[in-house]
Design an enzyme around this catalytic site. Structure first.
Site, short mmCIF file in Angstrom:
data_model
loop_
_atom_site.label_atom_id
_atom_site.label_comp_id
_atom_site.label_asym_id
_atom_site.label_seq_id
_atom_site.Cartn_x
_atom_site.Cartn_y
_atom_site.Cartn_z
N HIS A 87 43.60 36.24 33.53
CA HIS A 87 44.80 35.83 34.26
C HIS A 87 44.60 36.11 35.75
O HIS A 87 43.76 36.93 36.13
CB HIS A 87 46.02 36.61 33.77
CG HIS A 87 46.46 36.23 32.39
ND1 HIS A 87 47.57 36.75 31.79
CD2 HIS A 87 45.91 35.36 31.49
CE1 HIS A 87 47.71 36.22 30.58
NE2 HIS A 87 46.71 35.38 30.37
N GLU A 100 46.17 37.83 37.84
CA GLU A 100 46.30 39.24 38.24
C GLU A 100 45.01 40.01 37.95
O GLU A 100 44.59 40.85 38.75
CB GLU A 100 47.45 39.91 37.48
CG GLU A 100 48.83 39.35 37.79
CD GLU A 100 49.24 38.24 36.81
OE1 GLU A 100 48.35 37.48 36.36
OE2 GLU A 100 50.44 38.13 36.52
N CYS A 154 52.39 39.20 32.72
CA CYS A 154 52.52 39.30 31.28
C CYS A 154 52.36 40.77 30.84
O CYS A 154 52.06 41.64 31.66
CB CYS A 154 51.49 38.42 30.57
SG CYS A 154 49.83 39.13 30.54
N CYS A 210 48.87 42.20 31.72
CA CYS A 210 48.67 42.45 33.15
C CYS A 210 49.56 43.61 33.62
O CYS A 210 49.13 44.43 34.44
CB CYS A 210 48.95 41.19 33.95
SG CYS A 210 47.71 39.90 33.65
#
Ligand SMILES: [Zn+2]
Ligand SMILES: [Zn+2]
Lengths: 355, 183
Positions: free
Chosen positions: B69, B71, B105, B108
């Site tokens: 992701h 992040e 999420c 993360c």
């Protein structure tokens, strides 16, 4: 000669049980509701009484409750008992200063012919449908309910889901994870190991140990394993050449075809389809063995990777697959998976203590 | 709400409203750019003392790793930034703010905790995976073995962030024309 580590006392596969980690709804005691039941004194009135009670006091959220039960005590004069209404349906005033409401108290606001019905008594009934056999058995002690049994959960709870040859294979995979953990530990890492396996073929796809004390603080064993599976499929974000025990295997297609049965073919075709759509469901159909319960980050990484099942040895305080959260059955998430704990717990707990 | 003011790391100065707005504008610009290139429209910046030390975009497709992701990619850049300058990783993360157009999420959020990030500023909620209150509240739950909790400032240009995600998922629909995927 050194004793074979696999033969050490307490490490044979018959010395531990695989314990399913179920959702809270499945594992907690069912909540009970107070209700009034009454004996049916004349059996031939039963169907009329049930019909009229269903109209006067419908129990829409209690579809699992069987309205009528056979009387437990065979010596009583009445063979059947019926739920009249929930205690919450009775206005408080009715019971004031008395031991309990009478039948006419309960029925006062209803146009109801109470012929054949005896005086009410208080019972407790399960507030929701039982999801497991232990819940069903406990519920049945209070009042009969319907039960749609999940046979797999029942045998998992009895410790009978996996055959001894399956447990022997589990032990092999967990041994591999334990060995990876030990290799990592000699390099100064936390002693945690993980292995990804394709259960259809028995092939190991990736083996990893924790690397968070190395170059990257987020390289927990599970995160490394997920990246190694990606690498085995031509992707991957990192190199692990510093850590030779972290490795992947490209699946041997011949093993895949020779051992595959019809169900395996089906599950492979769905994962292929997912991959064709460009979605990276890299762990679809795969199992993870990990020496200790994953943290939140790792557990959610397994959701994103669409893992099939997770087996772990030792529980952890902030663990996200049973101890602190149950991310594998978290409502709202788009993927759920099975989790089992207690695989070689002794050897895995020893790893937790290694400093 | 738990009072978190007393537990902020020493020397961490919360950014002013205008700073927040400025960095979020940059994050939105990145998200728009991603959308125009057929990528997940999430913009993500890591800022350490008024300097961008990490920038991320979703790299799930090219790495085949579903955990890549924006992040996570940005956190890697911060680590790289620290290594190149021989800066203490822990010290830098303790003073780094994440600006991201969508709520991080669960994974993360846990990663941000593990690295002791003090503050996350995000645009819209993430109803499917959100780890800062939407599905779970990893940012502020009591998790003594999972780093430190972080503060969130949410809602900045939220509608715009949602709109971009909706447009992206419309493109993802197999009946819609395939977006070009940048290498
Ligand atoms: Zn972890
Ligand atoms: Zn994420």
């Amino acid at each position: 000669m050194e004793p074979d580590p696999k033969r050490r006392k307490g490490m044979e596969y018959d010395s531990w049980d695989v314990v399913p980690v179920l959702s809270d709804e499945q594992s907690q005691d069912l909540k009970l509701l107070d209700a009034y039941a009454a004996p049916i004194m004349e059996k031939r009135e039963t169907s009329r009484l049930v019909k009229e009670l269903a109209t006067s006091f419908p129990l829409p959220d209690l579809q699992h409750i069987k309205r009528v039960r056979a009387c437990k005590d065979k010596n009583t004069s009445h063979p059947l008992e019926v739920i009249v209404c929930l205690a919450s349906d009775v206005p408080d005033q009715e019971c004031k200063g008395r031991t309990g409401p009478t039948l006419s108290d309960l029925l006062c606001s209803q146009t109801f012919d109470p012929r054949g019905l005896g005086e009410p008594f208080l019972v407790q009934i399960p507030a929701s449908a039982p999801l497991t056999r232990p819940q069903f058995e406990r519920a049945s002690k209070h009042w009969p309910t319907s039960f749609h049994e999940d046979k797999q959960i029942t045998s998992a709870l009895k410790g009978q889901l996996f055959s001894s040859s399956e447990k022997a294979k589990m032990q092999e995979h967990m041994m591999e994870a334990i060995e990876a953990a030990r290799s990592g530990h000699t390099l100064g890492m936390d002693a945690v190991g993980a292995v990804v396996v394709d259960p259809q073929t028995g092939q190991r796809l990736a083996v990893a140990h924790d690397c968070r004390r190395g170059t990257h603080p987020l390289h927990h064993a599970v995160m490394v394993c997920v990246d190694l599976v990606a690498a085995s499929q031509g992707g991957g974000a990192y190199q692990y050449e510093k850590y030779p025990a972290c490795r992947y295997y490209v699946p041997d297609p011949q093993v895949t075809t020779s051992h595959m049965d019809v169900s395996a073919l089906e599950s492979h075709s769905t994962s292929d389809k997912a991959k064709e759509n460009g979605q990276s469901y890299i762990c679809t159909g795969y199992d993870l063995y990990v020496t200790r319960e994953p943290c939140v980050m790792c557990a959610m990484a397994l959701v994103h990777s669409r893992i099939n099942r997770v087996f772990y040895g030792a529980a952890t305080a902030d663990g996200a697959l049973g101890s602190r959260y149950k991310i594998h059955c978290q409502k709202d998430l788009n993927h759920h998976f099975e989790v089992y704990k207690g695989v070689m717990p002794q050897a895995c707990e020893e790893l937790l203590d290694s400093k | 709400m738990r009072s978190q003011s007393g537990e902020e790391p020493a020397g961490f100065l919360q950014p002013s409203d205008s700073e927040v707005q400025g960095w979020m504008d940059r994050a939105f610009h990145m998200a728009k750019d991603a959308l125009e290139n057929g990528e997940v429209p999430v913009g993500c910046l890591m800022v350490f003392k008024a300097e961008i030390v990490g920038k991320g975009r979703n790299e799930v497709n090219e790495t085949k790793n579903a955990t890549r992701h924006a992040e996570m990619v940005a956190l890697d850049q911060v680590l790289e930034w620290c290594h190149l300058r021989e800066r203490d990783v822990k010290e830098v993360f303790k003073h780094t703010v994440l600006y991201v157009t969508v709520e991080p999420c669960i994974m993360c959020a846990a990663a941000l905790r593990l690295l002791n990030i003090p503050l996350v500023v995000y645009g819209c909620k993430n109803d499917r995976f959100g780890g800062c209150g939407s599905v779970l509240d990893i940012s502020s739950d009591d998790l003594p073995h999972t780093g430190t909790y972080f503060k969130c400032i949410s809602g900045h240009r939220a509608e715009e962030a949602v709109e971009m995600l909706k447009m992206f998922y419309k493109q993802e629909n197999p009946n819609a024309p395939k977006p070009k995927v940048r290498k």
